[in-house]
Design an enzyme around this catalytic site. Structure first.
Site, PDB file in Angstrom:
ATOM      1  N   ASP A   1     -12.233   6.684   3.543  1.00  0.00           N
ATOM      2  CA  ASP A   1     -11.000   6.554   4.320  1.00  0.00           C
ATOM      3  C   ASP A   1     -10.536   5.091   4.403  1.00  0.00           C
ATOM      4  OD1 ASP A   1      -8.822   7.295   5.789  1.00  0.00           O
ATOM      5  OD2 ASP A   1      -9.935   7.697   7.649  1.00  0.00           O
TER       6      ASP A   1
ATOM      7  N   LYS B   1       0.854  -1.198   0.000  1.00  0.00           N
ATOM      8  CA  LYS B   1       0.000   0.000   0.000  1.00  0.00           C
ATOM      9  C   LYS B   1       0.882   1.238   0.000  1.00  0.00           C
ATOM     10  CE  LYS B   1      -3.096   2.597   3.099  1.00  0.00           C
ATOM     11  NZ  LYS B   1      -3.770   2.619   4.422  1.00  0.00           N
TER      12      LYS B   1
ATOM     13  N   ARG C   1      -7.387  -0.775   1.316  1.00  0.00           N
ATOM     14  CA  ARG C   1      -7.833  -2.082   0.824  1.00  0.00           C
ATOM     15  C   ARG C   1      -8.251  -2.005  -0.638  1.00  0.00           C
ATOM     16  NH1 ARG C   1     -12.238  -2.253   5.507  1.00  0.00           N
ATOM     17  NH2 ARG C   1     -10.454  -1.250   6.491  1.00  0.00           N
TER      18      ARG C   1
ATOM     19  N   LYS D   1     -10.683  12.792   7.637  1.00  0.00           N
ATOM     20  CA  LYS D   1     -10.196  12.545   8.987  1.00  0.00           C
ATOM     21  C   LYS D   1     -10.309  13.818   9.819  1.00  0.00           C
ATOM     22  CE  LYS D   1      -6.665   9.159   7.607  1.00  0.00           C
ATOM     23  NZ  LYS D   1      -7.098   7.935   8.300  1.00  0.00           N
TER      24      LYS D   1
ATOM     25  N   GLU E   1      -9.350   3.313   2.135  1.00  0.00           N
ATOM     26  CA  GLU E   1      -8.854   3.312   0.763  1.00  0.00           C
ATOM     27  C   GLU E   1      -7.719   2.330   0.535  1.00  0.00           C
ATOM     28  OE1 GLU E   1      -7.799   5.383   3.066  1.00  0.00           O
ATOM     29  OE2 GLU E   1      -5.686   4.907   2.809  1.00  0.00           O
TER      30      GLU E   1
ATOM     31  N   ASP F   1      -2.934  10.459   3.219  1.00  0.00           N
ATOM     32  CA  ASP F   1      -4.307  10.011   3.424  1.00  0.00           C
ATOM     33  C   ASP F   1      -5.090  11.049   4.225  1.00  0.00           C
ATOM     34  OD1 ASP F   1      -6.639   8.622   3.615  1.00  0.00           O
ATOM     35  OD2 ASP F   1      -5.903   7.155   5.092  1.00  0.00           O
TER      36      ASP F   1
ATOM     37  N   ASP G   1       1.546   6.700   5.292  1.00  0.00           N
ATOM     38  CA  ASP G   1       0.603   5.675   4.843  1.00  0.00           C
ATOM     39  C   ASP G   1       1.087   4.934   3.590  1.00  0.00           C
ATOM     40  OD1 ASP G   1      -1.646   4.361   5.646  1.00  0.00           O
ATOM     41  OD2 ASP G   1      -3.065   5.690   4.639  1.00  0.00           O
TER      42      ASP G   1
HETATM   43 ZN   LIG Z   1      -7.524   5.919   5.061  1.00  0.00          ZN
END
Ligand SMILES: [Zn+2]
Length: 487
Positions: free
Chosen positions: A339, A257, A343, A269, A341, A262, A280
């Site tokens: 959020d 990933k 996956r 968030k 995202e 993010d 991230d």
């Molecule tokens: Zn996220």
């Protein structure tokens, strides 16, 4: 910028500090290999006696060599180690090295180890203590310096092993550096430039980049949707390594990933909850770093790293909750939380790895869920696998590398229901957060493995161990390399 050059191997260079780290028993006066590594005579140092007596954890004395004052430090490593703490307390090795190494001047670190199993995790832990990213103005004035790391261990360490350790340490520090870089410096485009620069001198490595609109055209709806709003385009980066001489039959693929930032997207968030989200992309960085070290160390198998890069930005082109995206697997996903995202990009990554590549083992790795910290803590990554043998391989690799892992519940029959959707094949976020959420996220990724693919898959959530005290740890590099050793 001032830099610490970290080099593993014996040295006779003059240094201004000699720091020995080991479990108490290794400091006994009779340990001749250690005293040789230290270039010193045991009898001279009262400090040693103090340590062997068990009264002090760290003892420092100073000697004069010509005009130079030389620091001699002996740091005692706590031996307490229950069954999930690997072959050495690599966390404490890191802490001791960070605390005892002076900020300036050339240094020699001597790792006084009890057995060969401790060499790899201890060496990796040292690398984490010398971060490269530093924008403090005072740091710019420091002179470049060398830190030499020598290992004292029964059986010794060969030149070949030192060479490999140098490549691994370089990767760990590179990964920590790019994870520490804010998105103003490391966006999807500059990230790709970093990757290309790192592999340009390796003839065994090829880089392929699918980015922007091409992702949409080729059906990578997950990655494209997450990254389409950002100024820099999303990208799937495929790094391929072909060994000169193939000795390993397995064809492992790492999938990472790589969310360079993010915000959460439209499911924004909270402002405090956004700090640190530059990290991230840590999973993709781990894949990249492990791939790079494996290539430099001439791994005997064909290896691929699939990096799913995107910035989850907010704006008029951002995907919305309620949107339905078609993933590379062909399955459709109704978004109920933009959020969640990671996956989505990983789903495309594993679909590609199990459809377009002839993979036998796929590991996806990500800073995926806050639930991972609740499940397995800040220092152990969570491992989900449908294959018990492969799960054991990853767990054992964690013990050997110092990138510790712990298994989480594998039960798709129960947990998949969390993603039920009325209009699409699945939603992307769970209905009930109190139902094995870290496992659920892994099961979501699993849904996008190609149905008739017969390889083995494991999912590693490293949200906790990827960082420590607002610094990246380079977690995952050593873990993935240790997995390769077992295939
Ligand atoms: Zn996220």
């Amino acid at each position: 910028m001032s830099q610490t050059t970290l080099r593993y191997g014996p040295t006779t260079d003059a240094v201004s500090a000699i720091i020995a780290i080991g479990e108490r028993s290794t400091f006994a006066g009779s340990n001749e290999t250690l005293w040789k590594a230290l270039g010193q005579d045991a009898a001279k140092f009262e400090a040693t006696e103090v340590l062997v007596d068990g009264k002090t954890d760290v003892a420092t004395t100073y000697t004069k060599v010509g005009e130079t004052r030389v620091q001699h430090t002996f740091a005692h490593l706590n031996k307490d180690r229950s069954r999930n703490m690997g072959h050495i307390r690599s966390d404490l090795v890191h802490d001791l090295v960070a605390a005892q190494t002076p900020k300036e001047g050339d240094v020699k670190l001597v790792l006084a180890l009890e057995n060969q199993n401790q060499v790899f995790p201890a060496a990796c832990a040292v690398a984490r203590a010398f971060p490269l990213y530093n924008k403090k103005s005072a740091a710019q004035k420091l002179k470049p310096r060398n830190v030499h790391v020598e290992v004292s261990v029964p059986g010794g360490v060969t030149e070949e092993t030192y060479k490999k350790l140098n490549n691994v340490a370089d990767s760990i520090r590179l990964v920590a550096r790019i994870v520490d870089m804010p998105t103003s410096e490391l966006n999807t485009t500059t990230y790709i430039a970093e990757i290309k620069a790192a592999v340009q001198d390796l003839p065994t490595v090829k880089v392929e980049v699918i980015s922007g609109e091409e992702l949409r055209e080729k059906g990578f709806g997950g990655i494209y949707g997450v990254g389409k709003q950002a100024e820099e385009p999303p990208a799937l980066v495929v790094l391929t390594y072909a060994p000169v001489k193939q000795t390993v039959e397995a064809r492992p693929v790492f999938v990472g990933k790589g969310i360079v930032y993010d915000t959460g997207g439209l499911s924004l968030k909270t402002s405090g909850g956004m700090c640190g989200m530059k990290e991230d992309m840590g999973g993709s960085a781990a894949c990249f770093g492990a791939f790079l070290a494996a290539a430099k160390n001439q791994y005997g198998g064909a290896l691929t790293a699939v990096l799913c890069l995107a910035e989850n930005a907010i704006g008029p082109k951002a995907q919305r909750p309620d949107d339905v995206v078609t993933m590379y697997s062909g399955k459709t996903v109704e978004l109920n939380n933009t959020d969640a995202e990671g996956r989505l990009v990983l789903g495309d990554g594993v679909a590609y790895a199990t459809r377009d590549l002839q993979s036998t083992h796929v590991i996806d790795i990500a800073t995926l869920t806050g639930a991972q910290l609740i499940t397995t803590g800040k220092k152990h990554a969570a491992v989900l696998s449908r294959d018990e043998d492969f799960e054991k391989i990853v767990l054992a690799a964690g013990q050997q590398s110092g990138d510790w892992c712990f298994p989480i519940l594998y039960a798709p029959e129960i947990l998949k229901k969390e993603f039920d959707s009325k209009v699409a094949d699945m939603k992307n976020s769970v209905a009930d957060r109190m139902n094995g959420q870290a496992s659920c996220a892994g099961h979501f990724v699993e849904e996008h493995l190609t149905a008739d693919w017969s390889g083995k898959w494991a999912h590693v959530d490293m949200a906790g161990p990827s960082g420590k005290d607002q610094r990246a740890t380079g977690f995952g590099v050593a873990l993935l390399l240790a997995v390769l050793e077992k295939l």
